[in-house]
Write a protein that holds these residues in place. Structure first.
Motif, mmCIF file in Angstrom:
data_model
loop_
_atom_site.group_PDB
_atom_site.id
_atom_site.type_symbol
_atom_site.label_atom_id
_atom_site.label_comp_id
_atom_site.label_asym_id
_atom_site.label_seq_id
_atom_site.Cartn_x
_atom_site.Cartn_y
_atom_site.Cartn_z
ATOM 1 N N ALA A 33 0.822 -1.211 0.000
ATOM 2 C CA ALA A 33 0.000 0.000 0.000
ATOM 3 C C ALA A 33 0.862 1.269 0.000
ATOM 4 C CB ALA A 33 -0.933 0.003 1.212
ATOM 5 N N LEU A 34 2.042 1.183 0.612
ATOM 6 C CA LEU A 34 2.936 2.345 0.693
ATOM 7 C C LEU A 34 3.875 2.455 -0.507
ATOM 8 C CD1 LEU A 34 3.841 2.072 4.473
ATOM 9 C CD2 LEU A 34 2.425 3.844 3.408
ATOM 10 N N ARG A 35 3.945 1.427 -1.340
ATOM 11 C CA ARG A 35 4.910 1.383 -2.448
ATOM 12 C C ARG A 35 4.900 2.632 -3.333
ATOM 13 N NH1 ARG A 35 9.027 -1.124 -2.110
ATOM 14 N NH2 ARG A 35 7.989 -3.056 -1.582
ATOM 15 N N PRO A 36 3.750 3.257 -3.628
ATOM 16 C CA PRO A 36 3.802 4.470 -4.461
ATOM 17 C C PRO A 36 4.598 5.621 -3.826
ATOM 18 C CG PRO A 36 1.585 3.584 -4.441
ATOM 19 C CD PRO A 36 2.377 2.812 -3.413
ATOM 20 N N ARG A 40 1.890 10.694 7.772
ATOM 21 C CA ARG A 40 1.069 10.011 8.786
ATOM 22 C C ARG A 40 -0.238 9.514 8.168
ATOM 23 N NH1 ARG A 40 2.352 12.265 14.616
ATOM 24 N NH2 ARG A 40 0.846 10.675 15.102
ATOM 25 N N GLU A 41 -0.838 10.313 7.300
ATOM 26 C CA GLU A 41 -2.094 9.905 6.659
ATOM 27 C C GLU A 41 -1.864 8.716 5.723
ATOM 28 O OE1 GLU A 41 -5.841 9.384 6.384
ATOM 29 O OE2 GLU A 41 -4.990 10.864 7.753
ATOM 30 N N LEU A 42 -0.737 8.708 5.004
ATOM 31 C CA LEU A 42 -0.412 7.555 4.155
ATOM 32 C C LEU A 42 -0.270 6.281 4.994
ATOM 33 C CD1 LEU A 42 2.186 9.154 1.721
ATOM 34 C CD2 LEU A 42 -0.046 8.206 1.087
ATOM 35 N N ILE A 43 0.347 6.398 6.146
ATOM 36 C CA ILE A 43 0.545 5.236 7.023
ATOM 37 C C ILE A 43 -0.798 4.748 7.558
ATOM 38 C CG2 ILE A 43 1.552 4.437 9.195
ATOM 39 C CD1 ILE A 43 3.879 6.474 8.541
ATOM 40 N N GLY A 71 -3.644 5.045 6.131
ATOM 41 C CA GLY A 71 -4.307 4.392 5.006
ATOM 42 C C GLY A 71 -3.756 2.997 4.758
ATOM 43 N N ALA A 72 -2.442 2.844 4.880
ATOM 44 C CA ALA A 72 -1.817 1.528 4.684
ATOM 45 C C ALA A 72 -2.262 0.548 5.760
ATOM 46 C CB ALA A 72 -0.295 1.662 4.669
ATOM 47 N N LEU A 73 -2.380 1.022 6.984
ATOM 48 C CA LEU A 73 -2.879 0.158 8.062
ATOM 49 C C LEU A 73 -4.292 -0.328 7.731
ATOM 50 C CD1 LEU A 73 -1.590 2.199 11.119
ATOM 51 C CD2 LEU A 73 -0.947 -0.165 10.601
ATOM 52 N N ARG A 74 -5.155 0.588 7.300
ATOM 53 C CA ARG A 74 -6.533 0.203 6.952
ATOM 54 C C ARG A 74 -6.542 -0.780 5.779
ATOM 55 N NH1 ARG A 74 -7.437 5.706 8.544
ATOM 56 N NH2 ARG A 74 -7.031 6.468 6.433
ATOM 57 N N THR A 75 -5.703 -0.525 4.765
ATOM 58 C CA THR A 75 -5.627 -1.423 3.604
ATOM 59 C C THR A 75 -5.202 -2.820 4.032
ATOM 60 O OG1 THR A 75 -5.146 0.385 2.100
ATOM 61 C CG2 THR A 75 -4.455 -1.809 1.388
ATOM 62 N N ALA A 76 -4.324 -2.907 5.014
ATOM 63 C CA ALA A 76 -3.838 -4.197 5.502
ATOM 64 C C ALA A 76 -4.821 -4.861 6.468
ATOM 65 C CB ALA A 76 -2.482 -4.017 6.183
ATOM 66 N N GLY A 77 -5.972 -4.201 6.698
ATOM 67 C CA GLY A 77 -6.974 -4.773 7.588
ATOM 68 C C GLY A 77 -6.659 -4.580 9.059
ATOM 69 N N LEU A 78 -5.784 -3.619 9.366
ATOM 70 C CA LEU A 78 -5.398 -3.366 10.745
ATOM 71 C C LEU A 78 -6.077 -2.093 11.251
ATOM 72 C CD1 LEU A 78 -1.583 -3.998 10.277
ATOM 73 C CD2 LEU A 78 -3.232 -5.553 11.323
ATOM 74 N N PRO A 79 -6.478 -2.081 12.510
ATOM 75 C CA PRO A 79 -7.023 -0.840 13.053
ATOM 76 C C PRO A 79 -5.922 0.217 13.143
ATOM 77 C CG PRO A 79 -7.292 -2.674 14.610
ATOM 78 C CD PRO A 79 -6.498 -3.174 13.456
ATOM 79 N N VAL A 80 -6.269 1.439 12.849
ATOM 80 C CA VAL A 80 -5.293 2.526 12.934
ATOM 81 C C VAL A 80 -4.684 2.581 14.329
ATOM 82 C CG1 VAL A 80 -5.037 5.043 12.804
ATOM 83 C CG2 VAL A 80 -6.393 3.842 11.101
ATOM 84 N N GLU A 81 -5.477 2.246 15.330
ATOM 85 C CA GLU A 81 -5.009 2.288 16.723
ATOM 86 C C GLU A 81 -4.007 1.186 17.057
ATOM 87 O OE1 GLU A 81 -8.379 1.824 15.923
ATOM 88 O OE2 GLU A 81 -8.751 3.975 15.852
ATOM 89 N N LEU A 117 2.071 6.130 16.309
ATOM 90 C CA LEU A 117 3.018 6.829 15.450
ATOM 91 C C LEU A 117 3.687 7.967 16.195
ATOM 92 C CD1 LEU A 117 0.900 7.058 12.171
ATOM 93 C CD2 LEU A 117 2.568 5.312 12.832
ATOM 94 N N GLY A 118 5.007 8.069 16.033
ATOM 95 C CA GLY A 118 5.761 9.165 16.620
ATOM 96 C C GLY A 118 5.741 10.379 15.711
ATOM 97 N N GLU A 119 6.510 11.369 16.071
ATOM 98 C CA GLU A 119 6.590 12.602 15.290
ATOM 99 C C GLU A 119 7.360 12.367 13.992
ATOM 100 O OE1 GLU A 119 5.195 15.677 15.698
ATOM 101 O OE2 GLU A 119 4.068 14.568 17.214
ATOM 102 N N PRO A 120 6.796 12.771 12.868
ATOM 103 C CA PRO A 120 7.508 12.640 11.595
ATOM 104 C C PRO A 120 8.760 13.513 11.582
ATOM 105 C CG PRO A 120 5.176 13.139 11.248
ATOM 106 C CD PRO A 120 5.456 13.320 12.706
ATOM 107 N N VAL A 121 9.803 13.020 10.927
ATOM 108 C CA VAL A 121 11.050 13.731 10.828
ATOM 109 C C VAL A 121 11.414 13.833 9.346
ATOM 110 C CG1 VAL A 121 13.515 13.697 11.398
ATOM 111 C CG2 VAL A 121 11.849 12.852 13.054
ATOM 112 N N ILE A 122 11.741 15.031 8.894
ATOM 113 C CA ILE A 122 12.187 15.205 7.519
ATOM 114 C C ILE A 122 13.632 14.744 7.459
ATOM 115 C CG2 ILE A 122 12.580 16.850 5.639
ATOM 116 C CD1 ILE A 122 9.599 16.479 6.492
ATOM 117 N N THR A 123 13.878 13.676 6.695
ATOM 118 C CA THR A 123 15.233 13.122 6.624
ATOM 119 C C THR A 123 15.909 13.425 5.307
ATOM 120 O OG1 THR A 123 14.257 10.997 5.983
ATOM 121 C CG2 THR A 123 14.815 11.287 8.302
ATOM 122 N N GLY A 124 15.201 14.127 4.433
ATOM 123 C CA GLY A 124 15.805 14.535 3.177
ATOM 124 C C GLY A 124 14.834 15.373 2.364
#
Length: 105
Positions: free
Chosen positions: A27-30, A75-78, A80-90, A94-101
């Motif tokens: 789900a995250l591949r794009p 965070r929203e992409l993640i 969505g990927a959890l929901r696509t995988a059939g997992l509850p978002v909860e 998720l921690g704080e996003p960090v810009i790494t590049g």
């Protein structure tokens, strides 16, 4: 718009099956950072789960106007990927996003 490489740390509160993890990656591949020079140079995987722990990090490429918007988008992409995988978002804290590049503008 700028293309950011964003790393989001997290913890699986309810560890997913291998199949669910594979579905999350699909789900995250794009948003795979391997598609830009920074991702290739850093050999970033989309999902890294740290052995023996429920901790993980997810590396994504996000196009946004600001760093804050890039983090929110990741965070929203993640979620969505959890929901696509059939997992509850909860099921993942998720921690704080960090810009790494910044891949480009």
């Amino acid at each position: 718009m700028t293309i950011y490489v964003v790393t989001v740390p997290g913890t699986f509160l309810d560890p997913p099956s291998d199949g669910a993890r594979q579905e999350m990656v699909r789900a995250l591949r794009p948003a795979d950072p391997q598609g830009n020079e920074f991702g290739e140079a850093e050999a970033l995987d989309i999902l890294t789960v740290y052995d023996g722990t429920p901790a993980f990090s997810i590396h994504l490429e996000v196009e946004a106007d600001t760093k804050t918007a890039a983090g929110d988008g990741a965070r929203e992409l993640i979620r969505g990927a959890l929901r696509t995988a059939g997992l509850p978002v909860e099921s993942a804290s998720l921690g704080e996003p960090v810009i790494t590049g910044i891949a480009g503008e």
